[in-house]
Design a protein around this motif. Sequence first.
Motif, short mmCIF file in Angstrom:
data_model
loop_
_atom_site.label_atom_id
_atom_site.label_comp_id
_atom_site.label_asym_id
_atom_site.label_seq_id
_atom_site.Cartn_x
_atom_site.Cartn_y
_atom_site.Cartn_z
N GLN A 37 -16.63 43.10 -32.47
CA GLN A 37 -15.31 43.15 -31.85
C GLN A 37 -14.28 43.29 -32.95
O GLN A 37 -14.20 42.45 -33.85
CB GLN A 37 -15.04 41.88 -31.03
CG GLN A 37 -13.65 41.89 -30.39
CD GLN A 37 -13.46 40.79 -29.37
OE1 GLN A 37 -14.28 40.61 -28.49
NE2 GLN A 37 -12.37 40.04 -29.49
N ASN A 63 -16.41 50.93 -26.88
CA ASN A 63 -16.71 50.68 -25.47
C ASN A 63 -15.37 50.61 -24.75
O ASN A 63 -14.64 49.62 -24.85
CB ASN A 63 -17.49 49.38 -25.32
CG ASN A 63 -17.75 49.03 -23.86
OD1 ASN A 63 -17.38 49.78 -22.96
ND2 ASN A 63 -18.38 47.91 -23.63
N ASN A 65 -14.35 50.18 -21.84
CA ASN A 65 -14.09 49.11 -20.87
C ASN A 65 -13.65 47.82 -21.54
O ASN A 65 -13.11 46.93 -20.88
CB ASN A 65 -15.35 48.84 -20.03
CG ASN A 65 -15.72 50.02 -19.16
OD1 ASN A 65 -14.85 50.71 -18.64
ND2 ASN A 65 -17.01 50.27 -18.99
N SER A 66 -13.90 47.70 -22.85
CA SER A 66 -13.57 46.45 -23.55
C SER A 66 -12.19 46.48 -24.20
O SER A 66 -11.78 45.49 -24.80
CB SER A 66 -14.63 46.18 -24.63
OG SER A 66 -14.53 47.14 -25.69
N GLN A 68 -8.51 46.01 -25.04
CA GLN A 68 -7.43 45.13 -24.62
C GLN A 68 -6.23 45.35 -25.54
O GLN A 68 -6.39 45.38 -26.75
CB GLN A 68 -7.85 43.66 -24.68
CG GLN A 68 -9.03 43.32 -23.78
CD GLN A 68 -9.38 41.85 -23.86
OE1 GLN A 68 -8.57 40.99 -23.51
NE2 GLN A 68 -10.58 41.56 -24.33
N SER A 215 -7.72 44.89 -29.34
CA SER A 215 -9.09 44.45 -29.58
C SER A 215 -10.03 45.24 -28.69
O SER A 215 -9.68 45.62 -27.57
CB SER A 215 -9.24 42.94 -29.31
OG SER A 215 -9.11 42.66 -27.94
N TYR A 216 -11.23 45.49 -29.20
CA TYR A 216 -12.23 46.24 -28.45
C TYR A 216 -13.60 45.98 -29.07
O TYR A 216 -13.72 45.49 -30.20
CB TYR A 216 -11.93 47.75 -28.47
CG TYR A 216 -11.74 48.33 -29.85
CD1 TYR A 216 -12.83 48.75 -30.61
CD2 TYR A 216 -10.47 48.43 -30.41
CE1 TYR A 216 -12.65 49.27 -31.88
CE2 TYR A 216 -10.28 48.95 -31.67
CZ TYR A 216 -11.37 49.37 -32.41
OH TYR A 216 -11.19 49.87 -33.67
N VAL A 217 -14.62 46.31 -28.33
CA VAL A 217 -16.01 46.15 -28.78
C VAL A 217 -16.56 47.51 -29.13
O VAL A 217 -16.40 48.47 -28.38
CB VAL A 217 -16.88 45.47 -27.71
CG1 VAL A 217 -18.36 45.49 -28.11
CG2 VAL A 217 -16.41 44.04 -27.47
N THR A 218 -17.21 47.59 -30.29
CA THR A 218 -17.91 48.80 -30.69
C THR A 218 -19.40 48.49 -30.84
O THR A 218 -19.76 47.44 -31.41
CB THR A 218 -17.35 49.36 -32.02
OG1 THR A 218 -18.20 50.43 -32.47
CG2 THR A 218 -17.29 48.29 -33.09
N PRO A 266 -22.10 40.56 -27.42
CA PRO A 266 -21.23 40.92 -26.29
C PRO A 266 -22.08 41.37 -25.11
O PRO A 266 -22.91 42.28 -25.24
CB PRO A 266 -20.38 42.08 -26.86
CG PRO A 266 -21.19 42.64 -27.98
CD PRO A 266 -21.98 41.50 -28.55
N TYR A 268 -22.65 43.20 -21.78
CA TYR A 268 -22.08 44.24 -20.93
C TYR A 268 -22.45 44.01 -19.47
O TYR A 268 -21.73 44.39 -18.57
CB TYR A 268 -22.54 45.61 -21.39
CG TYR A 268 -22.18 45.89 -22.83
CD1 TYR A 268 -20.85 45.94 -23.23
CD2 TYR A 268 -23.16 46.08 -23.79
CE1 TYR A 268 -20.50 46.18 -24.55
CE2 TYR A 268 -22.81 46.33 -25.12
CZ TYR A 268 -21.49 46.38 -25.48
OH TYR A 268 -21.16 46.62 -26.78
#
Length: 539
Positions: A37, A63, A65-66, A68, A215-218, A266, A268
């Motif tokens: 993240q 990702n 969808n993650s 923000q 912020s986001y998840v990769t 994380p 999903y």
Amino acid sequence: MKKLITILLFPMSVLAQQQIKTKAVLESATVYNNGAQLTHIGKVNLPAGTSEVVINNISGRVNENSIQVGVSNGVTILSVQFNKDFLNTDAANPEIKKLSDSVKIVSSELIKTKNARTIEEQTLVLLDENRKSGGTNSGTNVAEPIKLADYYRTKNTEVRNTIAALTITEDKQNQKLTALQQQIAELRNNPNQQLGQLVLQVMAKEYIDASYNISYVTPNAGWLASYDIKAMNISNPLGVVYKAAITQNTGLDWKKIKLALSTGNPNYNITAPTLNPWFVSTYSLQSQLAGRARGMAIARDEKMLEETVVVGYVKAKKENLTGAVSTINNYTSVNESQLGVTFNIDIPYDVNSDNKPHTVAFKEYEVPAKYKYYAAPKLSTDAYLLADVTDWEKLNLQAGDANIIFEGTYTGKSYIDPANILDTLSLSMGKDKKIIITKEKQQDFSSTKFVGVNKKQVFTYLIKIRNTKKESIDLSLKDQYPLSTESDIEIELLENSGAEVNKENGMLSWQLKIAPNETKTIKLSYSVKAPKSKIIAGL
């Protein structure tokens, strides 16, 4: 008419949505075993009304969808869109910039070469026309035909040679240009260097110097645990250096960021699972179990012994141990939750987007250990020094390789897997050559006799352990005797020298304390009685 156009354009420019570009700064990364993240921060000046804000310098592997986004009070986010950022990918990659500069230089040289070749070709045409004119027109400026022929021959040769040389140069420049362009294309298509951008539609009530965070998840990052296990001698506690090999190809180089390592992942899919009916069925066993001889099962606890002694152990070799990892416990805090453990590291780190492991030492432990020696002479005549650690759960260990360093020497590699540890973590610190172990069959006390329809075999072994060290040692010795699964095969343990006997698996255990320069002798004897018509293998 000019004034009318100005009046018409003015209100359109006022009403048009403004596009504002800003560059986000990567502040922190929480790396999971699979994924990470990333958190960015930045500032942007927003006028009153609606604006389109393009935020550059984020990962190209996201990702969506993650994602923000948070902004200052007084700003409303209307929409968020993620795009690949090819322009800034080129600008962020110094290799692409270097190659692009080379393309410009080679292209300029190629144009000059083409121009020079064109001029020489036009000169050749002019010579040909002048030659034809000299042969048919008596008014030519060249009075003597011989001199004209010599001049034409010399100049024609010179021009043609120049054209040939320029053609070769042009071909080489074209090849170089093609190679450079191919390199640039490969770098642009490299997922390790792909950047992304966010396009926000925002509305501000008034002009504002706004702050934002993203912020986001990769999925293109992760870490694997590894350890350095150190002990100066058997009187000192065990030193454990907890390390992480971090890899990432998010397309964004991490520079001077706050790093956190998490044992969680994380999720999903967070839908709670549902149990379905569990049906079982029977089947026929068609083949005998591995290791079973005709009429007798040889105990497979050899595998158990082997796993206990040498799990993950490799041949010892020396390593350069200079530059040992310094203590960083003062910079690392541990946060435990129901979903995992997070190690927050208060040291800025650089991790490039190259998909290569970057090793980070983030925690050191000094734990009390009980040292003992272990030997299984049926498998190996070496004595292994084991360090037993209790309360290992407090260390928050992950599965990973462990480098074993004893008395300042690299002795080998082991593997720690918390999922397979019970109440004690047992680490093999290496072989001790100062403990000499032999196991020999005693022919005088071994025999084969035939009694009626049966054959009785007696096997006798002598195990000797000599301690050549200057201090006493505790040694856990293990061996075994065979087991039978058939009623007409009888096995009897005749002598065990006071071993702890497990009749279910045939294991024999001795807990020995051996003084300096002392030799302990263990006698093991057993008999196997079976019909002489049967052949028993594996004895």
